[in-house]
Write a protein that holds these residues in place. Structure first.
Motif, PDB file in Angstrom:
ATOM      1  N   THR A 173      -4.849  -8.599  -0.781  1.00 53.52           N
ATOM      2  CA  THR A 173      -4.695 -10.040  -0.928  1.00 53.52           C
ATOM      3  C   THR A 173      -5.860 -10.784  -0.287  1.00 53.52           C
ATOM      4  OG1 THR A 173      -2.279  -9.869  -0.949  1.00 53.52           O
ATOM      5  CG2 THR A 173      -3.206 -12.021  -0.405  1.00 53.52           C
ATOM      6  N   LYS A 174      -6.317 -10.288   0.867  1.00 55.89           N
ATOM      7  CA  LYS A 174      -7.432 -10.940   1.571  1.00 55.89           C
ATOM      8  C   LYS A 174      -8.716 -10.929   0.750  1.00 55.89           C
ATOM      9  CE  LYS A 174      -5.562 -12.244   5.463  1.00 55.89           C
ATOM     10  NZ  LYS A 174      -5.542 -13.673   5.887  1.00 55.89           N
ATOM     11  N   VAL A 175      -8.895  -9.896  -0.065  1.00 56.58           N
ATOM     12  CA  VAL A 175     -10.115  -9.815  -0.874  1.00 56.58           C
ATOM     13  C   VAL A 175      -9.849 -10.166  -2.339  1.00 56.58           C
ATOM     14  CG1 VAL A 175     -11.247  -8.156   0.654  1.00 56.58           C
ATOM     15  CG2 VAL A 175      -9.823  -7.310  -1.212  1.00 56.58           C
ATOM     16  N   PHE A 176      -8.642 -10.738  -2.584  1.00 55.60           N
ATOM     17  CA  PHE A 176      -8.279 -11.254  -3.904  1.00 55.60           C
ATOM     18  C   PHE A 176      -8.327 -10.177  -4.998  1.00 55.60           C
ATOM     19  CE2 PHE A 176      -8.096 -15.395  -2.214  1.00 55.60           C
ATOM     20  CZ  PHE A 176      -9.219 -15.613  -1.421  1.00 55.60           C
ATOM     21  N   VAL A 177      -7.722  -9.026  -4.704  1.00 50.20           N
ATOM     22  CA  VAL A 177      -7.710  -7.926  -5.661  1.00 50.20           C
ATOM     23  C   VAL A 177      -6.295  -7.397  -5.804  1.00 50.20           C
ATOM     24  CG1 VAL A 177      -8.615  -5.615  -6.168  1.00 50.20           C
ATOM     25  CG2 VAL A 177     -10.086  -7.296  -5.091  1.00 50.20           C
ATOM     26  N   ASN A 178      -5.951  -6.987  -7.003  1.00 45.98           N
ATOM     27  CA  ASN A 178      -4.667  -6.365  -7.262  1.00 45.98           C
ATOM     28  C   ASN A 178      -4.507  -5.119  -6.383  1.00 45.98           C
ATOM     29  OD1 ASN A 178      -3.449  -3.922  -8.926  1.00 45.98           O
ATOM     30  ND2 ASN A 178      -2.344  -5.745  -9.540  1.00 45.98           N
ATOM     31  N   PRO A 179      -3.376  -4.952  -5.667  1.00 46.99           N
ATOM     32  CA  PRO A 179      -3.211  -3.825  -4.726  1.00 46.99           C
ATOM     33  C   PRO A 179      -3.412  -2.450  -5.356  1.00 46.99           C
ATOM     34  CG  PRO A 179      -1.515  -5.468  -4.330  1.00 46.99           C
ATOM     35  CD  PRO A 179      -2.233  -5.897  -5.581  1.00 46.99           C
ATOM     36  N   LYS A 180      -2.863  -2.228  -6.538  1.00 45.17           N
ATOM     37  CA  LYS A 180      -3.001  -0.924  -7.186  1.00 45.17           C
ATOM     38  C   LYS A 180      -4.464  -0.644  -7.525  1.00 45.17           C
ATOM     39  CE  LYS A 180      -1.204   1.810 -11.047  1.00 45.17           C
ATOM     40  NZ  LYS A 180      -0.328   1.796 -12.247  1.00 45.17           N
ATOM     41  N   TYR A 181      -5.135  -1.650  -8.029  1.00 46.28           N
ATOM     42  CA  TYR A 181      -6.548  -1.514  -8.374  1.00 46.28           C
ATOM     43  C   TYR A 181      -7.385  -1.310  -7.107  1.00 46.28           C
ATOM     44  CZ  TYR A 181     -11.095  -2.748 -10.400  1.00 46.28           C
ATOM     45  OH  TYR A 181     -12.392  -2.749 -10.803  1.00 46.28           O
ATOM     46  N   PHE A 182      -7.049  -2.073  -6.051  1.00 43.29           N
ATOM     47  CA  PHE A 182      -7.752  -1.944  -4.768  1.00 43.29           C
ATOM     48  C   PHE A 182      -7.632  -0.519  -4.229  1.00 43.29           C
ATOM     49  CE2 PHE A 182      -9.519  -3.159  -0.776  1.00 43.29           C
ATOM     50  CZ  PHE A 182      -8.796  -2.471   0.193  1.00 43.29           C
ATOM     51  N   SER A 183      -6.424   0.046  -4.285  1.00 43.11           N
ATOM     52  CA  SER A 183      -6.194   1.403  -3.788  1.00 43.11           C
ATOM     53  C   SER A 183      -7.065   2.409  -4.535  1.00 43.11           C
ATOM     54  CB  SER A 183      -4.715   1.769  -3.951  1.00 43.11           C
ATOM     55  OG  SER A 183      -4.479   3.097  -3.553  1.00 43.11           O
ATOM     56  N   HIS A 184      -7.128   2.254  -5.863  1.00 45.13           N
ATOM     57  CA  HIS A 184      -7.924   3.165  -6.694  1.00 45.13           C
ATOM     58  C   HIS A 184      -9.411   3.086  -6.339  1.00 45.13           C
ATOM     59  CE1 HIS A 184      -9.601   5.094 -10.261  1.00 45.13           C
ATOM     60  NE2 HIS A 184     -10.305   3.995 -10.487  1.00 45.13           N
ATOM     61  N   VAL A 185      -9.931   1.858  -6.251  1.00 45.62           N
ATOM     62  CA  VAL A 185     -11.355   1.672  -5.983  1.00 45.62           C
ATOM     63  C   VAL A 185     -11.698   2.070  -4.547  1.00 45.62           C
ATOM     64  CG1 VAL A 185     -13.243  -0.006  -5.865  1.00 45.62           C
ATOM     65  CG2 VAL A 185     -11.577  -0.148  -7.707  1.00 45.62           C
ATOM     66  N   PHE A 186     -10.813   1.761  -3.599  1.00 49.25           N
ATOM     67  CA  PHE A 186     -11.058   2.101  -2.196  1.00 49.25           C
ATOM     68  C   PHE A 186     -11.233   3.612  -2.038  1.00 49.25           C
ATOM     69  CE2 PHE A 186     -10.930   0.841   2.256  1.00 49.25           C
ATOM     70  CZ  PHE A 186     -10.663   2.054   2.889  1.00 49.25           C
ATOM     71  N   LYS A 187     -10.335   4.378  -2.623  1.00 47.03           N
ATOM     72  CA  LYS A 187     -10.417   5.839  -2.507  1.00 47.03           C
ATOM     73  C   LYS A 187     -11.684   6.356  -3.166  1.00 47.03           C
ATOM     74  CE  LYS A 187      -7.865  10.114  -3.316  1.00 47.03           C
ATOM     75  NZ  LYS A 187      -6.612  10.721  -3.826  1.00 47.03           N
ATOM     76  N   LYS A 188     -12.049   5.761  -4.303  1.00 46.06           N
ATOM     77  CA  LYS A 188     -13.258   6.183  -5.014  1.00 46.06           C
ATOM     78  C   LYS A 188     -14.518   5.880  -4.198  1.00 46.06           C
ATOM     79  CE  LYS A 188     -15.840   5.246  -9.245  1.00 46.06           C
ATOM     80  NZ  LYS A 188     -15.911   4.422 -10.473  1.00 46.06           N
ATOM     81  N   GLU A 189     -14.561   4.683  -3.600  1.00 44.49           N
ATOM     82  CA  GLU A 189     -15.755   4.262  -2.863  1.00 44.49           C
ATOM     83  C   GLU A 189     -15.857   4.925  -1.488  1.00 44.49           C
ATOM     84  OE1 GLU A 189     -18.238   1.814  -3.753  1.00 44.49           O
ATOM     85  OE2 GLU A 189     -17.447   2.147  -5.748  1.00 44.49           O
ATOM     86  N   MET A 190     -14.713   5.069  -0.789  1.00 48.33           N
ATOM     87  CA  MET A 190     -14.719   5.549   0.594  1.00 48.33           C
ATOM     88  C   MET A 190     -14.481   7.053   0.710  1.00 48.33           C
ATOM     89  SD  MET A 190     -15.471   2.778   2.023  1.00 48.33           S
ATOM     90  CE  MET A 190     -15.419   3.364   3.714  1.00 48.33           C
ATOM     91  N   GLY A 191     -13.973   7.662  -0.351  1.00 51.85           N
ATOM     92  CA  GLY A 191     -13.755   9.101  -0.332  1.00 51.85           C
ATOM     93  C   GLY A 191     -12.432   9.536   0.258  1.00 51.85           C
TER      94      GLY A 191
END
Length: 267
Positions: A173-191
């Motif tokens: 919410t703080k970065v204005f992104v859908n939670p499910k999408y955020f989770s997917h991208v976070f894991k991809k970017e951070m490993g």
């Protein structure tokens, strides 16, 4: 097109909110009103609003109960509360229901307009992210720049707040992104998954406290954001292959050996 629902049982208050909110919407947007909790749930099911302003003390079922029902079928709707009640238990419940803002009455028009503007921006980003997520299927490495931007902002926020109760939904919410999408991208970017990243930061901080303070393990667990000391011990053992107490002993023993070695060399 946005669909906005105002839930307020006081007629004058409802008309005031309607007037202020309408000024912030586009001609194609839909503005609806309800004067009870049951009607709010019914209209939410029928019209699927993406923005809701909810009063708490309304007939039939209260505002928090209405939000709880609405969340079952509209988990991504942006909901703000307007209420004359500042009781902490209400605010606590609102947080658990992922309420966007909790505004205390009387609310000035400029405050409502400001919140509406932020809500419109948020739902726009969420809807775009959902569209992007669908478009990304079979198209890896797209939107890399956008990913880097919001992940960078998320990392900054996490770094400043990892010792607090921090959920994936809160950060998304703080970065204005859908939670499910955020989770997917976070894991991809951070490993690593979001939860593992938080735990990793907390364990690193725990190690620092064990090295530099005499705090007991239960205090360190609280300082690092773990509400349950026994859970902290289990996680620490799993990550470090030793208990917090043994980690402290090993660090102190290593420091003493280094000191002794330095004294021998100098002698």
């Amino acid at each position: 097109m946005n669909v906005v629902l105002i839930v307020e049982d006081e007629m004058l208050e409802r008309e005031f909110l309607t007037m202020v909110v309408r000024d912030g919407l586009q001609p194609e947007d839909i503005l609806l009103t309800a004067d009870s909790g049951v009607e709010a749930v019914r209209m939410a099911k029928q019209y699927r609003p993406n923005i809701i302003f909810m009063d708490l003390m309304i007939p039939d079922i209260d505002g928090l109960s209405a939000i709880q029902e609405i969340r079952k079928f509209l988990p991504q709707s942006c909901i703000s509360i307007l209420s004359a009640y500042s009781d902490f238990s209400y605010a606590q419940k609102a947080i658990s229901l992922r309420v966007f803002e909790y505004l205390l009455k009387p609310v000035k028009p400029i405050a409502i307009t400001a919140v509406l503007s932020k809500m419109l921006k948020t739902v726009s980003v969420i809807e775009q992210d959902v569209s992007d997520e669908k478009a990304e299927v079979g198209k890896p490495e797209t939107n890399d720049h956008e990913h880097s931007h919001f992940i960078e902002e998320a990392i900054k926020y996490i770094g400043a707040n990892f010792r607090e109760k921090l959920t994936l939904e809160t950060v998304a919410t703080k970065v204005f992104v859908n939670p499910k999408y955020f989770s997917h991208v976070f894991k991809k970017e951070m490993g690593i998954p979001f939860t593992d990243y938080i735990i990793q930061l907390r364990i690193q901080y725990a190690c620092r406290l064990l090295e530099t303070t005499n705090y007991q393990a239960y205090r360190i667990s609280l300082e690092c954001g773990f509400s349950d000391p026994s859970y902290f011990n289990r996680v620490f053992c799993a990550k470090m292959n030793m208990t917090p107490q043994n980690y402290r002993k090993s660090v102190h023993a290593l420091n003493q050996n280094d000191s002794s070695l330095g004294a021998s060399v100098n002698g």
